[in-house]
Write a protein that holds these residues in place. Structure first.
Motif, PDB file in Angstrom:
ATOM      1  N   VAL A 120      52.085  45.440  39.586  1.00 35.14           N
ATOM      2  CA  VAL A 120      50.727  44.768  39.973  1.00 35.14           C
ATOM      3  C   VAL A 120      50.584  45.223  41.734  1.00 35.14           C
ATOM      4  O   VAL A 120      49.439  45.413  42.092  1.00 35.14           O
ATOM      5  CB  VAL A 120      51.000  43.211  39.864  1.00 35.14           C
ATOM      6  CG1 VAL A 120      49.589  42.735  40.597  1.00 35.14           C
ATOM      7  CG2 VAL A 120      51.038  42.822  38.429  1.00 35.14           C
ATOM      8  N   GLY A 121      51.536  45.097  42.617  1.00 35.26           N
ATOM      9  CA  GLY A 121      51.541  45.656  43.856  1.00 35.26           C
ATOM     10  C   GLY A 121      50.737  46.855  43.803  1.00 35.26           C
ATOM     11  O   GLY A 121      49.988  47.076  44.696  1.00 35.26           O
ATOM     12  N   VAL A 122      51.402  47.769  43.123  1.00 33.04           N
ATOM     13  CA  VAL A 122      51.043  49.360  43.228  1.00 33.04           C
ATOM     14  C   VAL A 122      49.734  49.603  42.788  1.00 33.04           C
ATOM     15  O   VAL A 122      48.812  50.284  43.251  1.00 33.04           O
ATOM     16  CB  VAL A 122      51.982  50.171  42.556  1.00 33.04           C
ATOM     17  CG1 VAL A 122      51.621  51.677  42.670  1.00 33.04           C
ATOM     18  CG2 VAL A 122      53.562  49.991  43.316  1.00 33.04           C
ATOM     19  N   PRO A 182      40.134  48.010  38.341  1.00 31.26           N
ATOM     20  CA  PRO A 182      39.596  46.890  39.381  1.00 31.26           C
ATOM     21  C   PRO A 182      40.392  45.690  39.625  1.00 31.26           C
ATOM     22  O   PRO A 182      41.147  45.477  38.587  1.00 31.26           O
ATOM     23  CB  PRO A 182      38.393  46.459  38.489  1.00 31.26           C
ATOM     24  CG  PRO A 182      37.917  47.685  37.348  1.00 31.26           C
ATOM     25  CD  PRO A 182      39.306  48.197  37.367  1.00 31.26           C
ATOM     26  N   LEU A 183      40.444  45.144  40.845  1.00 31.53           N
ATOM     27  CA  LEU A 183      41.285  44.323  41.174  1.00 31.53           C
ATOM     28  C   LEU A 183      41.323  43.020  40.208  1.00 31.53           C
ATOM     29  O   LEU A 183      42.263  42.341  40.041  1.00 31.53           O
ATOM     30  CB  LEU A 183      41.180  43.601  42.528  1.00 31.53           C
ATOM     31  CG  LEU A 183      41.113  44.862  43.473  1.00 31.53           C
ATOM     32  CD1 LEU A 183      40.779  44.555  45.024  1.00 31.53           C
ATOM     33  CD2 LEU A 183      42.499  45.591  43.270  1.00 31.53           C
ATOM     34  N   PRO A 184      40.138  42.490  39.739  1.00 32.05           N
ATOM     35  CA  PRO A 184      40.185  41.425  38.872  1.00 32.05           C
ATOM     36  C   PRO A 184      40.950  41.732  37.495  1.00 32.05           C
ATOM     37  O   PRO A 184      41.795  40.673  36.989  1.00 32.05           O
ATOM     38  CB  PRO A 184      38.520  41.117  38.457  1.00 32.05           C
ATOM     39  CG  PRO A 184      37.899  41.637  39.708  1.00 32.05           C
ATOM     40  CD  PRO A 184      38.725  42.952  40.005  1.00 32.05           C
ATOM     41  N   ALA A 185      40.799  43.028  36.856  1.00 34.13           N
ATOM     42  CA  ALA A 185      41.717  43.129  35.917  1.00 34.13           C
ATOM     43  C   ALA A 185      43.366  43.223  36.383  1.00 34.13           C
ATOM     44  O   ALA A 185      43.968  43.021  35.559  1.00 34.13           O
ATOM     45  CB  ALA A 185      41.255  44.657  35.295  1.00 34.13           C
ATOM     46  N   THR A 186      43.699  43.768  37.445  1.00 34.25           N
ATOM     47  CA  THR A 186      44.946  44.091  37.855  1.00 34.25           C
ATOM     48  C   THR A 186      45.509  42.583  37.972  1.00 34.25           C
ATOM     49  O   THR A 186      46.673  42.470  37.834  1.00 34.25           O
ATOM     50  CB  THR A 186      44.866  44.824  39.244  1.00 34.25           C
ATOM     51  OG1 THR A 186      44.330  46.182  38.912  1.00 34.25           O
ATOM     52  CG2 THR A 186      46.527  45.003  39.741  1.00 34.25           C
ATOM     53  N   PHE A 236      47.243  40.954  35.052  1.00 30.92           N
ATOM     54  CA  PHE A 236      48.576  41.585  34.555  1.00 30.92           C
ATOM     55  C   PHE A 236      49.698  40.524  34.264  1.00 30.92           C
ATOM     56  O   PHE A 236      50.242  40.520  33.490  1.00 30.92           O
ATOM     57  CB  PHE A 236      49.147  42.664  35.286  1.00 30.92           C
ATOM     58  CG  PHE A 236      48.385  44.128  34.932  1.00 30.92           C
ATOM     59  CD1 PHE A 236      47.190  44.029  34.220  1.00 30.92           C
ATOM     60  CD2 PHE A 236      49.030  45.179  35.239  1.00 30.92           C
ATOM     61  CE1 PHE A 236      46.651  45.243  33.955  1.00 30.92           C
ATOM     62  CE2 PHE A 236      48.351  46.295  34.791  1.00 30.92           C
ATOM     63  CZ  PHE A 236      47.141  46.255  34.054  1.00 30.92           C
ATOM     64  N   PRO A 237      49.942  39.717  35.295  1.00 31.19           N
ATOM     65  CA  PRO A 237      50.891  38.704  35.335  1.00 31.19           C
ATOM     66  C   PRO A 237      50.985  37.694  34.305  1.00 31.19           C
ATOM     67  O   PRO A 237      51.903  37.501  33.548  1.00 31.19           O
ATOM     68  CB  PRO A 237      51.119  38.023  36.714  1.00 31.19           C
ATOM     69  CG  PRO A 237      50.597  39.057  37.706  1.00 31.19           C
ATOM     70  CD  PRO A 237      49.614  39.786  36.802  1.00 31.19           C
ATOM     71  N   VAL A 238      49.707  37.209  33.965  1.00 26.94           N
ATOM     72  CA  VAL A 238      49.325  36.569  32.722  1.00 26.94           C
ATOM     73  C   VAL A 238      49.740  36.949  31.628  1.00 26.94           C
ATOM     74  O   VAL A 238      50.383  36.154  30.470  1.00 26.94           O
ATOM     75  CB  VAL A 238      47.616  36.028  32.742  1.00 26.94           C
ATOM     76  CG1 VAL A 238      47.625  35.076  31.486  1.00 26.94           C
ATOM     77  CG2 VAL A 238      47.369  35.170  34.053  1.00 26.94           C
ATOM     78  N   VAL A 239      49.732  38.344  31.361  1.00 22.72           N
ATOM     79  CA  VAL A 239      50.012  38.872  29.986  1.00 22.72           C
ATOM     80  C   VAL A 239      51.491  39.164  30.076  1.00 22.72           C
ATOM     81  O   VAL A 239      52.149  39.185  29.062  1.00 22.72           O
ATOM     82  CB  VAL A 239      49.203  40.308  29.843  1.00 22.72           C
ATOM     83  CG1 VAL A 239      49.637  41.216  28.594  1.00 22.72           C
ATOM     84  CG2 VAL A 239      47.755  39.677  29.605  1.00 22.72           C
TER      85      VAL A 239
END
Length: 83
Positions: free
Chosen positions: A40-42, A50-54, A57-60
């Motif tokens: 996620v950081g990279v 896009p930042l909202p999509a990134t 990631f942790p939720v999934v």
């Protein structure tokens, strides 16, 4: 762009590397969380997606990795602060 392609390769490479390296036997899920954090950081720094999509990631990935349930992971995304 070139920076997004670099971020994609670097993010996925770190994710795979941290999943396969055992840092501490006492906390096996810490490696999985480190891998998610690095990915996620990279992706965030290089704006691969896009930042909202990134940010989703942790939720999934946390429930997929067995770190926490999807209800617990998504609860941190929606609380009284966001209201």
């Amino acid at each position: 762009s070139i920076s997004q392609a670099l971020g994609l390769v670097l993010g996925l490479g770190l994710y795979a590397a941290f999943l396969n390296i055992e840092l501490d036997d006492a906390y096996p899920k810490a490696n999985d969380m480190l891998a998610i954090t690095a990915l996620v950081g990279v992706f965030w720094m290089f704006e691969v997606l896009p930042l909202p999509a990134t940010s989703l990631f942790p939720v999934v990935l946390m429930p997929f990795s067995g770190i926490m349930s999807s209800a617990a992971a998504s609860a941190s995304y929606w609380g009284w602060v966001q209201m």
